[in-house]
Design a protein around this motif. Structure first.
Motif, PDB file in Angstrom:
ATOM      1  N   ARG A 151       9.653  -5.450 119.226  1.00  0.00           N
ATOM      2  CA  ARG A 151       9.231  -6.281 120.350  1.00  0.00           C
ATOM      3  C   ARG A 151       7.716  -6.388 120.412  1.00  0.00           C
ATOM      4  O   ARG A 151       7.173  -7.363 120.951  1.00  0.00           O
ATOM      5  CB  ARG A 151       9.770  -5.721 121.662  1.00  0.00           C
ATOM      6  N   ALA A 152       7.014  -5.400 119.860  1.00  0.00           N
ATOM      7  CA  ALA A 152       5.554  -5.415 119.893  1.00  0.00           C
ATOM      8  C   ALA A 152       4.976  -6.577 119.104  1.00  0.00           C
ATOM      9  O   ALA A 152       3.885  -7.064 119.412  1.00  0.00           O
ATOM     10  CB  ALA A 152       5.004  -4.087 119.354  1.00  0.00           C
ATOM     11  N   TRP A 153       5.667  -7.020 118.052  1.00  0.00           N
ATOM     12  CA  TRP A 153       5.124  -8.127 117.264  1.00  0.00           C
ATOM     13  C   TRP A 153       6.028  -9.360 117.259  1.00  0.00           C
ATOM     14  O   TRP A 153       5.784 -10.305 116.529  1.00  0.00           O
ATOM     15  CB  TRP A 153       4.839  -7.679 115.835  1.00  0.00           C
ATOM     16  N   THR A 154       7.084  -9.365 118.066  1.00  0.00           N
ATOM     17  CA  THR A 154       7.900 -10.574 118.199  1.00  0.00           C
ATOM     18  C   THR A 154       7.701 -11.255 119.546  1.00  0.00           C
ATOM     19  O   THR A 154       8.215 -12.355 119.756  1.00  0.00           O
ATOM     20  CB  THR A 154       9.394 -10.253 118.013  1.00  0.00           C
ATOM     21  N   THR A 155       6.976 -10.626 120.449  1.00  0.00           N
ATOM     22  CA  THR A 155       6.638 -11.238 121.737  1.00  0.00           C
ATOM     23  C   THR A 155       5.128 -11.368 121.819  1.00  0.00           C
ATOM     24  O   THR A 155       4.416 -10.362 121.821  1.00  0.00           O
ATOM     25  CB  THR A 155       7.145 -10.393 122.914  1.00  0.00           C
ATOM     26  N   GLY A 156       4.645 -12.589 121.843  1.00  0.00           N
ATOM     27  CA  GLY A 156       3.205 -12.802 121.903  1.00  0.00           C
ATOM     28  C   GLY A 156       2.623 -12.280 123.201  1.00  0.00           C
ATOM     29  O   GLY A 156       3.010 -12.716 124.286  1.00  0.00           O
ATOM     30  N   ASP A 157       1.713 -11.325 123.103  1.00  0.00           N
ATOM     31  CA  ASP A 157       1.151 -10.698 124.288  1.00  0.00           C
ATOM     32  C   ASP A 157      -0.268 -10.235 123.978  1.00  0.00           C
ATOM     33  O   ASP A 157      -0.478  -9.442 123.057  1.00  0.00           O
ATOM     34  CB  ASP A 157       2.012  -9.514 124.726  1.00  0.00           C
ATOM     35  N   SER A 213       7.087 -11.084 110.559  1.00  0.00           N
ATOM     36  CA  SER A 213       7.669 -10.016 111.379  1.00  0.00           C
ATOM     37  C   SER A 213       8.516  -9.071 110.529  1.00  0.00           C
ATOM     38  O   SER A 213       8.499  -7.848 110.736  1.00  0.00           O
ATOM     39  CB  SER A 213       8.527 -10.622 112.495  1.00  0.00           C
ATOM     40  N   GLY A 243       1.304 -10.648 118.098  1.00  0.00           N
ATOM     41  CA  GLY A 243       2.711 -11.007 118.094  1.00  0.00           C
ATOM     42  C   GLY A 243       2.929 -12.482 117.826  1.00  0.00           C
ATOM     43  O   GLY A 243       2.030 -13.188 117.356  1.00  0.00           O
ATOM     44  N   VAL A 244       4.109 -12.957 118.135  1.00  0.00           N
ATOM     45  CA  VAL A 244       4.526 -14.317 117.810  1.00  0.00           C
ATOM     46  C   VAL A 244       4.142 -15.278 118.935  1.00  0.00           C
ATOM     47  O   VAL A 244       4.454 -15.044 120.102  1.00  0.00           O
ATOM     48  CB  VAL A 244       6.053 -14.372 117.576  1.00  0.00           C
ATOM     49  N   VAL A 288       0.268 -12.387 114.044  1.00  0.00           N
ATOM     50  CA  VAL A 288       1.428 -11.527 114.310  1.00  0.00           C
ATOM     51  C   VAL A 288       1.004 -10.065 114.381  1.00  0.00           C
ATOM     52  O   VAL A 288       1.447  -9.322 115.272  1.00  0.00           O
ATOM     53  CB  VAL A 288       2.507 -11.738 113.228  1.00  0.00           C
TER      54      VAL A 288
END
Length: 341
Positions: free
Chosen positions: A188-194, A111, A263-264, A259
């Motif tokens: 937030r785009a790559w720290t919240t898995g979505d 990240s 995301g994560v 990631v």
């Protein structure tokens, strides 16, 4: 094959022979196919079973199917399988059952690499972003391994705590630089898995992680040996340093591809190998296929659950996995603490 020196959880009641053999794998594949079909059909746009098997390229529903639903399902399968196997490799090389990429700084480092790309070269292609994130993830994981080698006592519970502290430091540094350069919303785009934004053309990097997972299967015996320690590896003729480096590269590249794409995804690489090891043991050659399939099944199940809980809206899979994984992680730690007395 001798049992490794991993600080593994106590074995559960042995599963029937048919389950540990081909019968269990066939059943697991059937569950995977059923969940894949559910993943394709469930969502804000209604898709009936007839649309899945009688797709017309000019039909709007079919366009949604092949542009969004099928790529999303494939991405979930690829990410789940590869992250679970990466977690298994991490546990082998760290010789501890309570670590995985999100708890030792690997994901946080990736990240941080994504933040560096966003600040320095925001127009970099996806493959370039993955390369930068992989380098950061590799460095972060290598630093954790150096810290691990210098711990005075290799207590089963001390290692994950050190990993969580180290990961927290990296995440704090990422948040600081993001705040300093007004990028808090962007990270937030790559720290919240979505996976809701996964479309055709935006998930293909995950095929690289599948290739790395296959490579891990071919090298499974080597990873099992280095999981026994450096001295045992030398006695068995396995180059400990070389295969340690190979394992770190696989972990870093798999983590970076996931990631960058979605995301994560926390705790997946921890809970799946632990649950599989209770039945299959620590021999990686035998259990790696189980780990990959169970990782894919768990990802699909959590994603479908996230889409159904507040339908027609959805909860990000990173949130679902974070809640489930943290509860199981605490359960594993509590069980180990009780075992140690």
């Amino acid at each position: 094959m001798a049992t490794s020196s991993l600080s593994s959880l106590p074995a559960a009641t042995p599963a029937p022979a048919w389950w540990r053999g081909s019968g269990g794998l066939v059943l697991l594949v059937l569950v995977l196919l059923a969940l894949s079909l559910c993943s394709i059909m469930v969502g804000a746009s209604q898709i009936k079973l007839a649309n899945v098997f009688n797709a017309d390229s000019d039909d709007l529903v079919s366009k949604v199917l092949f542009t969004s639903r099928v790529p999303r399902t494939l991405a979930l399968i690829l990410a789940g399988a590869s992250m679970a196997v990466a977690g298994m490799i991490m546990q082998m090389i760290a010789r501890n059952r309570f670590v995985e990429p999100s708890t030792v700084g690997t994901v946080g480092s990736a990240s941080l690499g994504m933040l560096a790309v966003a600040l320095v070269a925001p127009g970099l292609p996806m493959l370039g972003k993955m390369g930068v994130a992989a380098v950061f993830a590799l460095v972060g994981t290598a630093v954790f391994m150096l810290i691990l080698r210098r711990l005075p006592v290799r207590n089963a519970l001390l290692v994950p705590l050190v990993g969580l502290v180290f990961a927290g430091m990296i995440e704090a540094a990422t948040a600081f630089f993001a705040y300093r350069f007004e990028m808090l919303q962007a990270i937030r785009a790559w720290t919240t898995g979505d996976f809701s934004a996964i479309l055709k053309g935006r998930y293909e990097l995950l095929w690289i992680s599948l290739g790395l997972t296959v490579a891990a299967w071919f090298a499974a015996d080597r990873f099992t040996v280095i999981g026994m320690g450096e001295d045992v590896s030398a006695n068995l003729g396995v180059n400990y340093g070389r295969w340690m480096a190979v394992g770190l590269v696989i972990i870093a590249m798999v983590t970076a591809s996931i990631v960058v794409t979605a995301g994560v995804i926390p705790f997946l690489g921890l809970i799946v190998p632990n649950l599989v090891s209770m039945v299959m043991g620590d021999w990686m050659r035998r259990s790696v296929i189980w780990v990959a399939l169970c990782g894919a099944v768990l990802m699909l199940a959590c994603d479908v659950l996230g889409r159904l809980v507040i339908y027609p809206y959805e909860i990000p899979i990173g949130t679902i996995m974070g809640v489930l994984g943290s509860l199981l992680f605490l359960g594993f730690l509590w069980h180990k603490r009780a075992q140690l007395g």
